[in-house]
Design a protein around this motif. Structure first.
Motif: not given
Length: 300
Positions: A254-262
């Protein structure tokens, strides 16, 4: 019977090795507090209201509050030094007095004294002397690092230590509120009160008195046990390592999805701008004077 400490009783040049045992015990029925929802015992934690967190034992210091929220902090070393000065486990009898001279308000707690090795003869001597004279010994002793005033007397063939409050520990009776002034009572009422006292006068027998509330409470508890009206506290759930790992993986995902690049569109726009800039630079390059000179030479 548990021995609290070993020491000596001294009066004059006589020393009696003795052991000290608690003569009384508290039989109050202690009730625990449970969480009504899950029937689990309530946990009391030491917390700091300012830091808003639980405090460990090594973070706690002792202090004396001499005014509201004003303290004098004492180190463990300072307290231990004072305690070492008062660890002499000897009971020094200073005076012999009549027991009736001491008001019961001064008595605090009772301890039995038994003779230690080699002290039986001197123990019996002091006991007989107290019995024959009808007096008690007033002594000083140290119990649990506190200096106590004490009375030594005979109780059913055994020496007993009664710790006594110091005079400054007994509150001033003049401070008791709403005590009526002495006034002459109505004689008839006084005579009736005296008759009632005479009728209720008896020889003191401690066995006839009992704690009715404690007995009733114990009976109630026993009845509930026999009727199976009991509860078992729920044990605290033990975390499962596998579950923890899955939780950690899912949280990480979930954290990785939120921090995914633009999104890619923004990247294209940026690239286009860069390319445009480069093209512009290449377009302006032919305006330099160098190519014109080369062309002139070729025509010649």
């Amino acid at each position: 019977m548990h021995t609290m400490w070993k020491g000596t009783i001294s009066f004059g040049l006589v020393n009696i090795p003795v052991k000290l045992h608690s003569a009384t015990e508290n039989k109050d029925v202690r009730l625990r507090q449970l969480h009504k929802e899950c029937q689990s015992p309530i946990k009391y934690e030491k917390t700091c209201p300012v830091c808003d967190r639980e405090i460990e034992s090594d973070e706690i210091v002792k202090a004396y509050e001499y005014a509201k929220n004003k303290f004098v902090v004492l180190t463990e070393e300072e307290i231990e030094e004072l305690q070492e000065e008062n660890t002499d486990k000897s009971v020094e009898i200073m005076d012999f007095v009549q027991l009736e001279e001491i008001d019961p308000i001064y008595f605090e707690k009772s301890y039995y004294l038994s003779p230690n090795e080699g002290g039986s003869k001197a123990y019996a001597l002091l006991r007989s002397a107290l019995e024959d004279t009808g007096k008690i010994g007033v002594a000083k002793m140290v119990i649990r690092s506190k200096e106590q005033l004490a009375a030594i007397r005979v109780y059913k063939n055994t020496l007993v230590v009664e710790t006594i409050h110091y005079p400054d520990e007994v509150r001033n009776v003049q401070d008791v509120p709403n005590v009526p002034e002495e006034a002459a009572p109505v004689q008839k009422e006084l005579d009736t009160a005296k008759m009632l006292i005479d009728q209720l006068t008896a020889e003191f027998d401690p066995e006839k008195y009992q704690d009715e509330y404690r007995l009733a409470l114990l009976n109630l508890i026993e009845d509930k046990k026999n009727q199976d009206q009991t509860t078992t506290a729920k044990e605290r759930a033990v975390p499962n390592n596998v579950t923890n790992l899955m939780d950690a993986l899912e949280a990480s995902l979930d954290r990785a999805k939120k921090a995914k690049p633009a999104p890619a569109e923004k990247k294209k726009t940026t690239t286009t701008v860069k390319k445009t800039t480069v093209t512009a630079k290449k377009t302006t390059a032919p305006k330099k004077a160098v190519p014109k000179k080369k062309q002139t030479k070729k025509n010649a």
